[in-house]
Design a protein around this motif. Structure first.
Motif, PDB file in Angstrom:
ATOM      1  N   THR A  62      -9.785  -3.177   6.901  1.00 30.33           N
ATOM      2  CA  THR A  62      -9.313  -2.298   5.470  1.00 30.33           C
ATOM      3  C   THR A  62     -10.788  -1.711   4.966  1.00 30.33           C
ATOM      4  N   LYS A  63     -12.211  -2.148   5.425  1.00 25.06           N
ATOM      5  CA  LYS A  63     -13.273  -1.597   4.911  1.00 25.06           C
ATOM      6  C   LYS A  63     -13.378  -0.167   5.050  1.00 25.06           C
ATOM      7  N   GLU A  66     -11.522   1.889   2.578  1.00 29.18           N
ATOM      8  CA  GLU A  66     -11.916   1.941   1.476  1.00 29.18           C
ATOM      9  C   GLU A  66     -13.041   2.701   1.137  1.00 29.18           C
ATOM     10  N   GLU A  67     -13.943   2.791   2.022  1.00 34.02           N
ATOM     11  CA  GLU A  67     -15.101   3.820   2.065  1.00 34.02           C
ATOM     12  C   GLU A  67     -14.719   5.142   2.095  1.00 34.02           C
ATOM     13  N   HIS A  79      -1.897   0.233   3.423  1.00 36.07           N
ATOM     14  CA  HIS A  79      -2.525  -1.215   4.176  1.00 36.07           C
ATOM     15  C   HIS A  79      -1.215  -1.987   4.274  1.00 36.07           C
ATOM     16  N   LEU A  84      -5.266  -7.208   2.878  1.00 38.27           N
ATOM     17  CA  LEU A  84      -6.157  -6.681   1.922  1.00 38.27           C
ATOM     18  C   LEU A  84      -6.916  -7.798   1.356  1.00 38.27           C
ATOM     19  N   SER A  88     -10.019  -5.444  -5.064  1.00 35.38           N
ATOM     20  CA  SER A  88     -10.442  -4.252  -4.613  1.00 35.38           C
ATOM     21  C   SER A  88     -11.869  -4.026  -4.862  1.00 35.38           C
ATOM     22  N   LEU A  92     -11.700   1.190  -6.781  1.00 39.14           N
ATOM     23  CA  LEU A  92     -10.421   1.347  -6.440  1.00 39.14           C
ATOM     24  C   LEU A  92      -9.683   0.414  -6.936  1.00 39.14           C
ATOM     25  N   GLN A 209      -3.379   1.981  -1.807  1.00 44.08           N
ATOM     26  CA  GLN A 209      -4.586   1.853  -2.439  1.00 44.08           C
ATOM     27  C   GLN A 209      -5.282   3.299  -2.999  1.00 44.08           C
ATOM     28  N   ARG A 211      -8.059   5.612  -5.738  1.00 41.62           N
ATOM     29  CA  ARG A 211      -9.187   5.561  -6.620  1.00 41.62           C
ATOM     30  C   ARG A 211      -8.828   5.360  -8.236  1.00 41.62           C
TER      31      ARG A 211
END
Length: 526
Positions: A62-63, A66-67, A79, A84, A88, A92, A209, A211
């Motif tokens: 997931t990294k 998320e970036e 996801h 996960l 978070s 996020l 997911q 912001r």
């Protein structure tokens, strides 16, 4: 929302299915959506058959997604919720969750490695592929004979490796197989019961997911989110968080809910937690109508389990799950029945469409006489009786899972209708199942054994005594007194009634008539 929502996803076939599923849901609500594929560290590591616990850190699937969210390259990351981390990254949040697909695990077996007499039809000493610590710990607990071999790759790749003979069987999430509509007709499949082989927290659920600042998208996701699922998986994932675990931790947690008699939701949770993949998992069952602090209570109970001295009124066999599991957790356990059995001979099985077994003993004493059962269907109570039936080469067409035998009887009666049923039983046994049948003329009792009391003195320092039948209760109190501070487990309502007559408080009744049900009950009192 006029602006296009950009969904970020991994590039595997399953991940793309999940992204397109989400895209379709949003488009049905009138939103414009695009999909952007992003490779993750987990994807790049798929070429190696490496166990998850050897890969660095939590969230290696997931990294990168998320970036991309934080850099505003995408608006929404899809996801598999079970992948996960429980928290978070800053900035996020999980904006919503999907409905839950089948949360179970599935065992796929090459046909030449099938043995119906074994648990899950898996041949002795089979090579099983999985890289999940959770699956490893539970598989080894039930089948210590198997050889584990790490398995990576996307779902179709894993199945291809099985077909190519690299494994005798593999473990996968049922949802992944069903979502991709994969053809597995050439393989034997065993869907594992979630109350026995406990899934990962949030297995079968998608997480959306976003912001934290994106309030507009949050309100859009409210239109497609399943809030009933959210309540249940929040309990599961809170347990995971309290153990500070990711998908490398051998932890399973599954929550379901049903209305009680007063139409209030009763939440039920099954857990399986081990200190390492090759250690015995602590398997427990919990239920409540009030979820406040529920996950904390569950976690404290699991962490607080202490080994003690246990006596079980059944004679253990070499391959029984209960003594093996308790001893692996350092319990001092003895199992010896306080009743003996005498077989009754019968010449032939009466004509009937069904044969119903209420215990392992009825199965053993029936089939030891090598009866002709051609064309008969089989019913039974509990997984333990079902396993005994399989050991004799037959599969149950009906398995009553409730510990309420009257309820099982009603369910069985609805199944068989006006069909005739033979009940192999112990002489003078209770007949709760039979009394639920609509026509007593269709009930044929066949005495196959009798019980004889054989009382012995039990160590008075035993902390937990497990009573498996009313006859064992009577035999126990012929030579023993109930000690202060002792705890009592009663298998079934009839056993509980017998104990109440002795003025002994029943602390817990197992939720299933098998070794796992007893194991969970013992752990709940330790």
């Amino acid at each position: 929302m006029d602006q296009t929502i950009i969904i970020g996803t991994r590039g595997s076939e399953l991940a793309l299915w999940q992204a397109n599923y989400t895209k379709n849901l949003l488009e049905q609500k009138g939103h414009k959506v695009e999909i952007k594929i992003i490779a993750t560290e987990g994807d790049r590591s798929q070429q190696w058959n490496t166990s998850f616990d050897k890969l660095a850190g939590k969230g290696f699937f997931t990294k990168e997604l998320e970036e991309a969210l934080l850099k505003k390259e995408i608006d929404l990351a899809v996801h598999s919720h079970k992948d996960l981390p429980t928290e978070s990254p800053q900035g996020l949040m999980i904006g919503g969750v999907s409905k839950r697909e089948d949360p179970s695990d599935m065992l796929l077996i090459r046909n030449e490695k099938v043995d119906d007499s074994k648990k899950w039809s898996l041949k002795q000493n089979a090579i099983v592929g999985t890289s999940s610590a959770r699956r490893k710990s539970q598989l080894l607990a039930f089948r210590p004979d198997v050889e584990l071999k790490d398995l990576r790759g996307n779902v179709p790749t894993r199945i291809k490796k099985l077909r190519d003979g690299e494994y005798d069987a593999i473990l996968l999430a049922t949802a992944g197989i069903e979502r991709l509509e994969l053809d597995i007709e050439d393989l034997h499949s065993e869907k594992l019961d979630t109350s026995e082989f406990v899934p990962a927290p949030a297995q079968g659920v998608l997480a959306w997911q976003i912001r934290e600042e994106d309030e507009n998208l949050l309100s859009i996701l409210d239109e497609i989110s399943d809030f009933d699922v959210l309540v249940k998986i929040n309990i599961e994932r809170t347990i995971l968080n309290l153990f500070d675990g990711g998908c490398q931790l051998p932890l399973g947690a599954y929550c379901d809910a049903d209305p009680d008699d007063e139409d209030r939701l009763r939440f039920k949770v099954w857990t399986s937690v081990a200190s390492a993949w090759d250690k015995q998992p602590k398997q427990l069952y919990f239920e409540t109508s009030n979820t406040d602090g529920f996950a904390d209570e569950i976690t404290e109970k699991i962490k607080g389990i202490k080994p003690c001295k246990v006596y079980v009124t059944k004679t253990f066999r070499e391959d029984d799950y209960l003594p093996r599991a308790l001893k692996r957790l350092d319990f001092d356990v003895e199992g010896k029945s306080l009743i003996e059995f005498k077989q009754f001979k019968f010449k032939e099985v009466p004509q009937a469409d069904w044969i119903f077994f209420s215990s392992k003993h009825s199965v053993r004493y029936f089939f030891s006489q090598k009866p002709d059962v051609t064309g008969r269907k089989f019913g039974c109570v509990g997984t333990s009786t079902s396993a005994e039936l399989r050991a004799h080469g037959h599969r149950a067409d009906f398995i009553g899972q409730s510990t309420d035998t009257k309820l099982v009887g009603k369910q069985f009666a609805a199944k068989v209708g006006s069909s005739k049923v033979v009940f192999p039983i112990a002489k003078d046994s209770m007949q709760n199942i039979q009394w639920q049948m609509p026509k007593r003329d269709n009930v044929i009792n066949l005495n196959v054994y009798a019980t004889i009391k054989h009382s012995i003195e039990i160590d008075p320092t035993v902390k937990i005594v497990v009573f498996t039948s009313p006859a064992n209760v009577e035999a126990y109190f012929e030579k023993n007194k109930w000690q202060p501070g002792q705890f009592c487990v009663a298998m079934g309502d009839a056993t509980a009634v017998a104990l109440n007559k002795k003025k002994v408080k029943v602390n817990v009744k197992p939720t299933s008539f098998d070794d796992l049900g007893l194991f969970r009950s013992i752990l709940s009192l330790s």
